[in-house]
Motif scaffolding. Structure first.
Motif, PDB file in Angstrom:
ATOM      1  N   HIS A 170      -4.667   5.134  -3.937  1.00 55.74           N
ATOM      2  CA  HIS A 170      -4.547   4.495  -2.917  1.00 55.74           C
ATOM      3  C   HIS A 170      -4.467   3.045  -3.232  1.00 55.74           C
ATOM      4  O   HIS A 170      -5.146   2.192  -3.488  1.00 55.74           O
ATOM      5  CB  HIS A 170      -5.207   4.790  -1.769  1.00 55.74           C
ATOM      6  CG  HIS A 170      -5.531   5.978  -1.130  1.00 55.74           C
ATOM      7  ND1 HIS A 170      -5.758   6.137   0.243  1.00 55.74           N
ATOM      8  CD2 HIS A 170      -5.012   7.108  -1.555  1.00 55.74           C
ATOM      9  CE1 HIS A 170      -5.500   7.375   0.572  1.00 55.74           C
ATOM     10  NE2 HIS A 170      -5.115   8.199  -0.633  1.00 55.74           N
ATOM     11  N   THR A 227      -3.135  -1.186  -3.403  1.00 53.12           N
ATOM     12  CA  THR A 227      -3.312  -2.569  -2.470  1.00 53.12           C
ATOM     13  C   THR A 227      -2.765  -3.532  -3.379  1.00 53.12           C
ATOM     14  O   THR A 227      -2.743  -3.630  -4.567  1.00 53.12           O
ATOM     15  CB  THR A 227      -5.012  -2.706  -2.290  1.00 53.12           C
ATOM     16  OG1 THR A 227      -5.109  -3.816  -1.436  1.00 53.12           O
ATOM     17  CG2 THR A 227      -5.690  -2.870  -3.506  1.00 53.12           C
ATOM     18  N   LYS A 228      -2.478  -4.530  -2.508  1.00 48.05           N
ATOM     19  CA  LYS A 228      -1.891  -5.603  -3.115  1.00 48.05           C
ATOM     20  C   LYS A 228      -3.048  -6.564  -3.746  1.00 48.05           C
ATOM     21  O   LYS A 228      -4.222  -6.616  -3.244  1.00 48.05           O
ATOM     22  CB  LYS A 228      -1.371  -6.589  -2.279  1.00 48.05           C
ATOM     23  CG  LYS A 228      -0.020  -6.045  -1.682  1.00 48.05           C
ATOM     24  CD  LYS A 228       0.872  -6.864  -0.656  1.00 48.05           C
ATOM     25  CE  LYS A 228       1.936  -6.249   0.377  1.00 48.05           C
ATOM     26  NZ  LYS A 228       2.530  -7.011   1.340  1.00 48.05           N
ATOM     27  N   THR A 229      -2.673  -7.464  -4.785  1.00 48.40           N
ATOM     28  CA  THR A 229      -3.839  -8.302  -5.353  1.00 48.40           C
ATOM     29  C   THR A 229      -3.118  -9.616  -5.120  1.00 48.40           C
ATOM     30  O   THR A 229      -2.269  -9.998  -4.805  1.00 48.40           O
ATOM     31  CB  THR A 229      -4.065  -8.014  -6.605  1.00 48.40           C
ATOM     32  OG1 THR A 229      -3.021  -8.124  -7.652  1.00 48.40           O
ATOM     33  CG2 THR A 229      -4.469  -6.617  -6.787  1.00 48.40           C
ATOM     34  N   GLN A 247      -7.207   2.612  -5.783  1.00 45.69           N
ATOM     35  CA  GLN A 247      -8.601   3.143  -5.485  1.00 45.69           C
ATOM     36  C   GLN A 247      -8.125   4.692  -5.409  1.00 45.69           C
ATOM     37  O   GLN A 247      -7.422   5.204  -5.070  1.00 45.69           O
ATOM     38  CB  GLN A 247      -9.223   2.812  -4.178  1.00 45.69           C
ATOM     39  CG  GLN A 247     -10.616   3.589  -4.182  1.00 45.69           C
ATOM     40  CD  GLN A 247     -11.201   3.040  -2.754  1.00 45.69           C
ATOM     41  OE1 GLN A 247     -10.713   2.789  -1.773  1.00 45.69           O
ATOM     42  NE2 GLN A 247     -12.554   2.984  -2.806  1.00 45.69           N
ATOM     43  N   ARG A 259      -9.628  -5.272  -0.187  1.00 46.71           N
ATOM     44  CA  ARG A 259      -8.801  -5.449   0.676  1.00 46.71           C
ATOM     45  C   ARG A 259      -7.993  -6.705   0.568  1.00 46.71           C
ATOM     46  O   ARG A 259      -6.844  -7.047   1.018  1.00 46.71           O
ATOM     47  CB  ARG A 259      -9.341  -5.506   2.286  1.00 46.71           C
ATOM     48  CG  ARG A 259      -9.774  -4.257   2.607  1.00 46.71           C
ATOM     49  CD  ARG A 259     -10.307  -4.076   4.049  1.00 46.71           C
ATOM     50  NE  ARG A 259     -11.846  -4.905   4.197  1.00 46.71           N
ATOM     51  CZ  ARG A 259     -12.747  -4.274   3.898  1.00 46.71           C
ATOM     52  NH1 ARG A 259     -12.731  -2.946   3.545  1.00 46.71           N
ATOM     53  NH2 ARG A 259     -14.089  -4.826   3.986  1.00 46.71           N
ATOM     54  N   SER A 260      -8.571  -7.657  -0.076  1.00 46.80           N
ATOM     55  CA  SER A 260      -8.119  -9.197  -0.171  1.00 46.80           C
ATOM     56  C   SER A 260      -8.525  -9.254  -1.742  1.00 46.80           C
ATOM     57  O   SER A 260      -9.619  -8.981  -2.287  1.00 46.80           O
ATOM     58  CB  SER A 260      -8.494 -10.216   0.474  1.00 46.80           C
ATOM     59  OG  SER A 260      -9.966 -10.375   0.704  1.00 46.80           O
ATOM     60  N   SER A 288     -12.529  -9.557  -6.010  1.00 47.56           N
ATOM     61  CA  SER A 288     -12.545  -9.127  -4.398  1.00 47.56           C
ATOM     62  C   SER A 288     -14.037  -8.837  -4.000  1.00 47.56           C
ATOM     63  O   SER A 288     -14.862  -8.240  -4.797  1.00 47.56           O
ATOM     64  CB  SER A 288     -11.538  -7.793  -4.273  1.00 47.56           C
ATOM     65  OG  SER A 288     -11.665  -7.370  -3.063  1.00 47.56           O
ATOM     66  N   TRP A 336     -11.684   2.587  -9.433  1.00 47.51           N
ATOM     67  CA  TRP A 336     -10.440   1.496  -9.303  1.00 47.51           C
ATOM     68  C   TRP A 336      -9.641   1.676 -10.590  1.00 47.51           C
ATOM     69  O   TRP A 336     -10.360   1.678 -11.698  1.00 47.51           O
ATOM     70  CB  TRP A 336     -10.853   0.225  -8.917  1.00 47.51           C
ATOM     71  CG  TRP A 336     -11.322   0.288  -7.427  1.00 47.51           C
ATOM     72  CD1 TRP A 336     -12.466   0.740  -6.869  1.00 47.51           C
ATOM     73  CD2 TRP A 336     -10.419  -0.282  -6.469  1.00 47.51           C
ATOM     74  NE1 TRP A 336     -12.367   0.411  -5.408  1.00 47.51           N
ATOM     75  CE2 TRP A 336     -11.097  -0.319  -5.288  1.00 47.51           C
ATOM     76  CE3 TRP A 336      -8.982  -0.760  -6.233  1.00 47.51           C
ATOM     77  CZ2 TRP A 336     -10.737  -0.518  -3.713  1.00 47.51           C
ATOM     78  CZ3 TRP A 336      -8.787  -1.105  -5.005  1.00 47.51           C
ATOM     79  CH2 TRP A 336      -9.685  -1.113  -4.024  1.00 47.51           C
ATOM     80  N   ASP A 394       0.801  -1.110  -0.007  1.00 51.38           N
ATOM     81  CA  ASP A 394       0.030  -0.062  -0.049  1.00 51.38           C
ATOM     82  C   ASP A 394       1.019   1.250   0.084  1.00 51.38           C
ATOM     83  O   ASP A 394       2.092   1.293   0.652  1.00 51.38           O
ATOM     84  CB  ASP A 394      -0.891   0.124   1.400  1.00 51.38           C
ATOM     85  CG  ASP A 394      -1.936  -1.028   1.306  1.00 51.38           C
ATOM     86  OD1 ASP A 394      -2.611  -1.306   2.331  1.00 51.38           O
ATOM     87  OD2 ASP A 394      -2.058  -1.848   0.179  1.00 51.38           O
TER      88      ASP A 394
END
Length: 466
Positions: A136, A138-140, A460, A181-182, A176, A450, A40
């Motif tokens: 912002h 995030t990992k995927t 995001q 988040r995941s 997701s 996104w 992140d």
């Protein structure tokens, strides 16, 4: 308004920490960003206000910086910003020592800012541009370059990858269900051999993907009704050509949708239509389709075909770069794909339309560029439903995807290999706000925007609070 990196500091667990200052007529904001697509983006910020003021402040963030970082900001008459990191916290220094250091740095910074101000007249400041967005990250569940994304709601997001920069065996479909988040890998069996250029999702369970083979072969559409646990092959191009494929899908609602392909030696661009949510597809009749420029087609971006409302749809072509050059065209239907009209564009013949977006039946955007030279890009806009197009300020290079930001009037965002740009005036002008390689963007009325891109990154979009 100006926004630029002013320096960098070292920090554990973060490969690159950059300091970005944004200056407006009355304030200067300094933000420290941990730029790492593997994690992140972490940031902390502090703002000071006033003109001609010398201000000191402290940014602290325990993760990933693991320490306090002190800085001061100088706001000169032209609203320039000067930054000086002091390294670790100065709490151990005496009060007099700290005051002396602040005075020295502040004096030097003020001299620099005043000199710049005297040499360069302050430009006009746009209140709109003061609210530049940010990503912002995030990992995927993959490290492959993601190129298509579909935002269903605040919880459900789908994405797909395949074939970016000539990569092989990297076809992936992700989902997701917790707002990014995941992520779960829900790739169809054997899907790594394909390039999933488009994903169209209806909810957490139902989605379709457009699969382009790595080697010459038929394009396939796969559909899932159980969140990717299983997939059904619902379309296989019966007339595959090594020089043609299907490029994009788009849906009017949960049942009616279209897919567009390349001419493959035909006089017409093929249109596949479904009326049962993608379970079955049929080739639309050509009697209502204008003839295409021989050899033309679309760019397999996933967003070269878009819908608006119950019956309007548009798609853009790639144009002809060899032989007799021809600028890209825009096709439009007002009756769900039964009949079409076509409009020429002023877009350079050396480029193709990669992505389109409409915020209503009249106002639309098109972006793209030269697939052989990513430094060459364009943006165009229409205010009459696609009958005519005007070139806008060119974003910084090839842009592969564009979207309107719901609830923000004429605001739109486009992404590409060299970064992201935002427009606050309906696509007339664009401003760069990020340099991350992002390949696809999608915005939802109730879930924001996104984007996805290189190294499996998902991001995001966030705007400063109004």
């Amino acid at each position: 308004m100006s926004s630029e990196p002013l320096g960098s500091v070292e920090a554990p667990d973060c490969p690159e920490v950059v300091v970005v200052a944004t200056a407006s007529a009355t304030s200067c904001s300094v933000v420290l960003e941990c730029r790492d697509t593997r994690a992140d983006i972490c940031h902390a910020s502090s703002s000071v206000h006033g003109r001609g003021a010398i201000c000191c402040g402290r940014v602290s963030h325990r993760s990933p910086f693991q320490r306090l970082i002190d800085f001061f900001v100088v706001i000169g008459p032209s609203c320039g910003c000067s930054f000086q990191p002091f390294g670790t916290s100065l709490r151990g220094m005496g009060v007099l020592a700290r005051r002396s250091m602040f005075r020295v740095y502040a004096f030097v910074g003020l001299v620099i800012v005043l000199a710049v101000s005297a040499a360069t007249p302050a430009p006009g400041v746009s209140a709109r541009a003061a609210g530049l967005p940010s990503w912002h990250f995030t990992k995927t569940a993959t490290r492959h370059a993601l190129r298509a994304v579909d935002v269903v709601d605040r919880s459900v997001i789908w994405a797909s990858s395949g074939g970016f920069r000539g990569a092989v065996n990297d076809g992936t479909v992700l989902r997701s269900v917790d707002g990014g988040r995941s992520w779960q890998d829900v790739t169809p069996p054997g899907g790594t051999l394909y390039q999933f250029r488009d994903v169209e999702a209806f909810d957490r369970n139902h989605a379709l993907v457009l699969a382009v083979p790595r080697e010459p072969g038929p394009t396939r559409f796969y559909r899932t009704a159980d969140g990717g646990v299983s997939w059904q092959l619902v379309f296989r191009d019966p007339n595959p050509s090594p020089d043609a494929l299907y490029d994009c899908m788009a849906f009017f609602d949960h049942r009616r949708g279209l897919a567009v392909g390349d001419t493959a030696g035909s006089e017409f661009l093929p249109i596949q239509a479904t009326v049962d949510g993608g379970r079955t597809w049929r080739l639309a009749p050509t009697r209502g389709m204008p003839a295409a420029v021989p050899g033309d087609g679309a760019l397999a971006s996933g967003t070269c075909l878009v819908t608006q409302g119950r019956n309007d749809a548009w798609f853009g072509t790639a144009g002809i770069q060899t032989g007799t050059p021809h600028s890209p065209q825009v096709f439009h239907t007002r009756n769900g794909g039964r009949t079409w009209t076509v409009a020429d564009t002023p877009i350079p013949a050396s480029t193709g339309i990669a992505s389109m977006a409409f915020r209503d039946r009249r106002h639309g955007l098109a972006v793209g560029g030269n697939v052989s030279n990513f430094d060459e890009g364009f943006a165009a806009r229409t205010s009459d439903g696609g009958k005519s197009w005007a070139l806008a300020d060119t974003p910084g290079g090839f842009r592969g995807s564009v979207a309107w930001v719901w609830g923000r009037g004429e605001t739109a965002v486009t992404v590409g290999i060299s970064g992201s740009d935002v427009s606050f005036d309906g696509g007339r002008s664009w401003r760069r706000f990020d340099s991350t390689v992002l390949l696809g963007i999608n915005c939802s009325p109730h879930a924001g925007c996104w984007a996805v891109g290189e190294n499996g990154v998902a991001a995001q979009l966030k705007f400063p609070r109004r």
